[in-house]
Design a protein around this motif. Structure first.
Motif, PDB file in Angstrom:
ATOM      1  N   GLU A   1     -35.350   4.150  -1.701  1.00 25.52           N
ATOM      2  CA  GLU A   1     -34.230   4.493  -0.832  1.00 25.52           C
ATOM      3  C   GLU A   1     -34.326   3.834   0.534  1.00 25.52           C
ATOM      4  N   VAL A   2     -35.528   3.460   0.968  1.00 30.62           N
ATOM      5  CA  VAL A   2     -35.666   2.980   2.345  1.00 30.62           C
ATOM      6  C   VAL A   2     -36.258   1.574   2.479  1.00 30.62           C
ATOM      7  N   LYS A   3     -36.609   0.945   1.364  1.00 33.10           N
ATOM      8  CA  LYS A   3     -37.364  -0.312   1.474  1.00 33.10           C
ATOM      9  C   LYS A   3     -36.612  -1.402   2.243  1.00 33.10           C
ATOM     10  N   ASP A   4     -35.264  -1.315   2.248  1.00 35.02           N
ATOM     11  CA  ASP A   4     -34.489  -2.345   2.947  1.00 35.02           C
ATOM     12  C   ASP A   4     -34.236  -2.009   4.412  1.00 35.02           C
ATOM     13  N   ARG A   5     -34.662  -0.859   4.842  1.00 30.43           N
ATOM     14  CA  ARG A   5     -34.397  -0.494   6.240  1.00 30.43           C
ATOM     15  C   ARG A   5     -35.594   0.215   6.865  1.00 30.43           C
ATOM     16  N   LEU A   6     -36.760  -0.375   6.656  1.00 29.79           N
ATOM     17  CA  LEU A   6     -37.983   0.226   7.195  1.00 29.79           C
ATOM     18  C   LEU A   6     -37.977   0.277   8.709  1.00 29.79           C
TER      19      LEU A   6
END
Lengths: 252, 278
Positions: free
Chosen positions: A137-142
């Motif tokens: 869910e978050v890998k693209d917006r760390l």
């Protein structure tokens, strides 16, 4: 082979003149989920906060008795509280991501404990987020602010943050009480996965949740541990009348 | 009910007028200052030093003096104020007698008129310590004056940081100081910045206390032991001694613009700083 991870021996906790816990004797098994149930104000959270010595932050608290983790007393004079809290992580009731990026939230603990190498941190962050079922869910917006995540995501982020310091025990203080049913289901699923590698102690108000996620359940009432048994046993065949009254919804 | 409806309309108008009044007052003041000071406003006015007691020339030395004094007082008051706020909110026990006294002192200090600080600064820094009329004496006096504001606003900002942040950080094995440095202070930064901005406004506008401690020399201050005249003091003297009303208004305009720039810079700087922590 079962082994005891946490052992509470005659634990008494006082807040000023008020006694919050009375002679708690409890053995908590390794790599199992142990649920603590009971009405509000009965001492479950106090007991939980005694296991990582977070109770000491309160003015006027007094603790008697002893808790052993891996047979070592944690209330001995020479105990390093930082090392203890590294080993015993905690997830609180209110999901609370720090006001920094998702990455920095997870890297916070490792950085505190002296890890500076960017590659090592990257690895820990990825591993922890994956273990907390949040990576996809978050890998693209760390780099995005963590405060923008939903409550359920924040709670899993908090778990990732705890996992990042590589604990052995995870304490959870009503971790799902502020979450919607779908987030709660995801959290329970995560707890089931984590039990293979961690010893989990969870305080919950929700008896169905205790029944679903835990191997053992302890019932607290007015600062005393009334009954402690395998979860099915306690819910199906409660030995104490008070336990029976509580789990059948007659009070609390 | 027609009367209820009527009352509603009247009150809405009253509230609207009250809100409008604020904007109108600001517009009138700035408009008046610009109109009156327009004849002297130019880049030369800002970049040349005053001559003939301010009758001619610009106000460059007073701008520099103002910046030195503001910066100097902040350098002293911000660390002390923020540190004492950290002590009071994070380290002092509740009901601690010492914390009670410190809080009471800060409140009392905040209520003392600036001229009294000026008198103290004059007697203590200028005469007793022998620092003379100087940037140093002025900055120390201003620092004492703004210290309560900085302490109070920092305390409030620190208090507003959720307890959960601290507990989560400590539960991860962070020490108290690590928690304060990495979690509490960054979260409190916007609130602390507000206190600093308020203080800058006070320092830029201060006249009487600085006249007594920094003096009124029109020369360019070359060191912290040199006397200095700030823009506010300059404005006061220009108007009071009838030297030049146009130049007083021109100076007032520059003061307002400077305060706006400082406020904006502080806001922007703080946002950048807290963005870095994110």
């Amino acid at each position: 082979m079962n082994s005891i991870k946490i052992r509470s021996h005659n634990l008494n906790v006082f807040y000023g003149p008020f006694q919050a816990l009375y002679d708690i004797n409890m053995d908590i098994e390794s790599n199992k989920v142990t649920a603590l149930i009971g009405p509000s104000g009965c001492g479950k959270s106090t007991f939980l906060r005694s296991i990582n010595r977070l109770n000491e932050l309160i003015d006027g608290v007094r603790i008697e008795g002893q808790i052993y983790i891996d047979e070592k007393p944690i209330y001995a004079r020479d105990v390093d509280v930082v090392a203890l809290r590294k080993k015993v992580g905690m997830v609180f009731q209110k999901p609370s991501a720090f006001p920094m990026s998702i990455y920095e939230n997870v890297a916070y603990g490792p950085r505190i404990h002296g890890i500076k190498d960017r590659r090592v941190l990257d690895e820990i962050v990825e591993k922890s987020l994956k273990a907390a079922n949040l990576w996809n869910e978050v890998k693209d917006r760390l780099k995005a602010p963590a405060t923008g995540l939903s409550g359920g995501q924040q709670q899993r982020l908090v778990i990732a943050r705890v996992l990042a310091v590589n604990p052995e025990v995870i304490l959870m203080d009503e971790p799902a009480s502020a979450l919607d049913p779908i987030s709660t289901a995801k959290l329970e699923e995560l707890i089931a996965e984590l039990r293979c590698n961690y010893t989990i102690v969870i305080v919950t108000h929700n008896m169905q949740q205790a029944a679903r996620v835990s191997d053992y359940t302890g019932f607290f009432l007015n600062g005393r541990l009334i009954e402690y048994n395998r979860t099915e046993e306690l819910f199906v065949n409660p030995r104490d009348k008070r336990t029976e009254d509580y789990i059948t919804g007659r009070f609390g | 009910m027609p009367t209820a409806n009527y009352g509603e309309k009247v009150m809405t108008l009253v509230f609207w007028l009250a809100a409008f009044l604020i904007t109108a007052i600001l517009a009138v003041i700035i408009g008046y200052i610009v109109v009156k000071g327009f004849s002297v406003l130019s880049l030369d006015f800002i970049f040349t030093p005053p001559s003939r007691a301010g009758k001619e020339g610009g106000i460059s030395t007073t701008i520099v003096s103002t910046l030195y004094l503001v910066l100097g007082s902040l350098l002293i008051a911000v660390p002390v104020g923020v540190a004492s706020a950290v002590y009071l909110e994070e380290y002092a026990r509740k009901n601690s007698r010492f914390a009670y006294i410190v809080n009471l002192t800060a409140e009392t200090l905040a209520g003392i008129p600036s001229i009294v600080f000026g008198l103290f600064g004059f007697v203590f820094f200028v005469i007793f310590l022998g620092w003379g009329w100087s940037i140093l004496s002025g900055a120390m006096t201003m620092a004492i004056m703004i210290l309560p504001t900085i302490t109070r606003t920092s305390q409030e900002a620190i208090l507003a940081v959720p307890r959960e942040y601290r507990e989560n950080s400590l539960a991860l094995g962070a020490s108290k100081w690590q928690t304060i440095r990495k979690i509490v202070l960054p979260s409190a930064l916007p609130g602390i910045a507000t206190g600093i901005i308020l203080s800058i406004g006070r320092a830029v506008g201060e006249t009487a206390a600085l006249l007594l401690t920094a003096g009124s020399s029109l020369g360019m201050p070359m060191s912290i032991t040199d006397p200095a005249r700030t823009m506010a003091v300059h404005l006061y003297i220009l108007a009071m001694e009838g030297i030049s009303l146009e130049r007083a208004f021109g100076t007032a305009f520059v003061i307002i613009v400077l305060i706006l720039i400082i406020n904006y810079a502080a806001h922007y700087g703080m946002r950048r700083l807290s963005a870095l922590g994110r």
